[in-house]
Motif scaffolding. Structure first.
Motif, PDB file in Angstrom:
ATOM      1  N   GLU A  15       0.696  -1.306  -0.075  1.00 50.00           N
ATOM      2  CA  GLU A  15       0.097  -0.092  -0.088  1.00 50.00           C
ATOM      3  C   GLU A  15       0.812   1.162   0.149  1.00 50.00           C
ATOM      4  N   ASP A  16       1.836   1.168   0.899  1.00 48.65           N
ATOM      5  CA  ASP A  16       2.644   2.485   1.077  1.00 48.65           C
ATOM      6  C   ASP A  16       3.508   2.597  -0.480  1.00 48.65           C
ATOM      7  N   TYR A  17       3.907   1.498  -0.981  1.00 49.98           N
ATOM      8  CA  TYR A  17       4.661   1.540  -2.244  1.00 49.98           C
ATOM      9  C   TYR A  17       3.793   2.118  -3.413  1.00 49.98           C
ATOM     10  N   GLY A  18       2.297   1.747  -3.284  1.00 50.35           N
ATOM     11  CA  GLY A  18       1.453   2.086  -4.328  1.00 50.35           C
ATOM     12  C   GLY A  18       1.228   1.098  -5.251  1.00 50.35           C
ATOM     13  N   GLU A  19       1.580  -0.279  -5.108  1.00 47.99           N
ATOM     14  CA  GLU A  19       1.355  -1.601  -5.692  1.00 47.99           C
ATOM     15  C   GLU A  19      -0.219  -1.778  -5.679  1.00 47.99           C
ATOM     16  N   ILE A  20      -0.787  -1.580  -4.454  1.00 48.57           N
ATOM     17  CA  ILE A  20      -2.474  -1.727  -4.471  1.00 48.57           C
ATOM     18  C   ILE A  20      -2.675  -0.296  -3.571  1.00 48.57           C
ATOM     19  N   GLU A  21      -4.221  -0.232  -3.428  1.00 47.78           N
ATOM     20  CA  GLU A  21      -4.638   0.783  -2.770  1.00 47.78           C
ATOM     21  C   GLU A  21      -4.979   0.202  -1.348  1.00 47.78           C
ATOM     22  N   SER A  22      -5.356  -1.037  -1.277  1.00 44.15           N
ATOM     23  CA  SER A  22      -5.980  -1.477   0.222  1.00 44.15           C
ATOM     24  C   SER A  22      -5.909  -2.977  -0.152  1.00 44.15           C
ATOM     25  N   LEU A  23      -5.930  -3.863   0.951  1.00 37.76           N
ATOM     26  CA  LEU A  23      -5.847  -5.063   1.014  1.00 37.76           C
ATOM     27  C   LEU A  23      -6.682  -5.673   1.945  1.00 37.76           C
ATOM     28  N   VAL A  24      -7.357  -6.833   1.291  1.00 40.24           N
ATOM     29  CA  VAL A  24      -8.474  -7.671   2.262  1.00 40.24           C
ATOM     30  C   VAL A  24      -7.941  -9.126   1.905  1.00 40.24           C
ATOM     31  N   PRO A  25      -7.522  -9.383   3.449  1.00 38.96           N
ATOM     32  CA  PRO A  25      -6.945 -10.890   3.721  1.00 38.96           C
ATOM     33  C   PRO A  25      -8.132 -11.840   3.272  1.00 38.96           C
ATOM     34  N   CYS A  26      -7.746 -13.096   2.657  1.00 43.72           N
ATOM     35  CA  CYS A  26      -9.036 -14.112   2.112  1.00 43.72           C
ATOM     36  C   CYS A  26      -8.096 -15.346   1.819  1.00 43.72           C
ATOM     37  N   GLN A  27      -7.585 -15.836   3.002  1.00 45.33           N
ATOM     38  CA  GLN A  27      -6.666 -16.954   2.643  1.00 45.33           C
ATOM     39  C   GLN A  27      -7.399 -18.161   2.347  1.00 45.33           C
ATOM     40  N   TYR A  28      -7.064 -18.765   1.045  1.00 45.35           N
ATOM     41  CA  TYR A  28      -7.947 -19.890   0.564  1.00 45.35           C
ATOM     42  C   TYR A  28      -6.848 -20.768  -0.132  1.00 45.35           C
ATOM     43  N   LYS A  29      -6.834 -22.207   0.090  1.00 46.42           N
ATOM     44  CA  LYS A  29      -6.178 -23.006  -0.703  1.00 46.42           C
ATOM     45  C   LYS A  29      -6.852 -24.386  -1.048  1.00 46.42           C
TER      46      LYS A  29
END
Length: 362
Positions: free
Chosen positions: A41-55
């Motif tokens: 987020e700080d770098y600007g790669e994404i605006e925000s992140l939603v965790p959603c671990q799935y395998k």
């Protein structure tokens, strides 16, 4: 050989992860994903992140970002080794490719009926449902591999999958260390021959005191849009007003011109101002041509650049007849860059507001 600062960063990073995981009674990989999300987020790669671990078999995703305006998705896939001894934390290209495939599989299967196979309480169910709802509208899907290991260096790559542009990029421990320790982003090198089909015709004005050189030209709108598609807001790091969305009146005006009067774009638009640390030029039959620009940054014209990209993408606009006036300045003494670039950005962005009534009165 692994640099000492990377070894130290890795030790500290893993200690923080273990301490936070213990305090929160959380899985270490969950904490790792969250901490990497803050970096992205700080770098600007994404605006925000939603965790959603799935395998599942052949499928893995750990977090995502969804742009509801442009129906773009960023899928985060984690490869957490939990190993601060980096001599034991090498990640092979085969492993990298497998992880990218697992995230791509999540996307492709979500376009079918994957949400029906994921428990509704899992955040990945909402992600799969969003992908299904946006089927036919998705233009870009970025897959970001995050790892606490060390990968072989490779640039971001992209290809097309049934009309969806797939972008793949890697954040390993070395890249995370470099950004966290220096705050520096990777410098952008623009190959004009790649984007413009050859050297970009220009004229040059060299300052008599040899402080700077300025190159003037007209860059194709499609070239700017393609640059933005690859680099995004990282092209605007030195801009004093980063463009976020085309909702303001100015941006709506740019979009209106793109859609309805593309031939008039160059006449109506103020153009873009660019800083570069160095350029390569060549002689052509038409005169001088820009071949390459190192550390390419748009310091004025972020609205124009992003509007070209978003309007092409969202409205399927054709940019073939659009050209943008470009002023590119090279500052010869690196010590002058911190002083002069902010002034170039500030002065080129400073505008007196003109009311429509003022124009009508004249």
């Amino acid at each position: 050989m692994i640099a000492g600062d990377v070894l130290e960063f890795s030790r500290d990073f893993h200690e923080e992860i273990r301490a936070e995981a213990h305090a929160l009674e959380a899985l270490r990989e969950e904490v790792f994903v969250e901490k990497m999300g803050n970096i992205l987020e700080d770098y600007g790669e994404i605006e925000s992140l939603v965790p959603c671990q799935y395998k599942s078999k052949g499928i893995k995703v750990d977090a995502y970002h969804y742009d509801d305006e442009f129906k773009d998705f960023t899928l985060i896939v984690s490869h957490f080794l939990d190993e601060d001894d980096l001599s034991k934390a090498r990640v092979s290209n085969d492993e990298v490719n497998s992880l990218f495939r697992s995230a791509t599989n999540f996307l492709t299967r979500s376009l079918k009926d994957l949400q029906n196979k994921i428990d509704i309480s899992n955040e990945a169910h909402e992600l799969a449902s969003l992908i299904t709802e946006c089927k036919g509208d998705i233009r870009t899907a970025k897959i970001v591999l995050i790892t606490d290991g060390i990968t072989q260096k490779r640039p971001a790559d992209r290809d097309d999958m049934d009309g969806i542009e797939i972008i793949r990029t890697i954040w390993d421990i070395e890249r995370s260390c470099h950004y966290c320790r220096t705050g520096e982003r990777e410098k952008i090198t623009i190959e004009f021959t790649e984007y413009c089909g050859g050297p970009l015709p220009c004229v040059v004005r060299k300052n008599e005191t040899n402080i700077y050189s300025t190159y003037l030209g007209f860059i194709p709108g499609i070239a700017l849009a393609n640059m933005y598609a690859r680099w995004g807001i990282k092209m605007l790091d030195m801009n004093v007003r980063v463009f976020l969305s085309a909702r303001g009146n100015v941006n709506k005006g740019i979009r209106e011109t793109i859609l309805k009067e593309p031939d008039m774009f160059c006449a109506y638009n103020n153009g873009i101002t660019i800083f570069a640390r160095s350029v390569e030029i060549t002689a052509t039959e038409a005169g001088l041509g820009l071949v390459r620009a190192e550390d390419f940054q748009i310091v004025n014209g972020g609205q124009t650049t992003a509007s070209l990209y978003h309007t092409q993408k969202k409205d399927r606009a054709t940019l073939n007849n659009i050209f943008v006036q470009m002023k590119l300045t090279v500052i010869h003494n690196p010590d002058d860059v911190p002083r002069l670039v902010p002034k170039i950005s500030e002065y080129s962005n400073t505008q007196n507001k003109v009311q429509m009534a003022d124009l009508a009165a004249n």
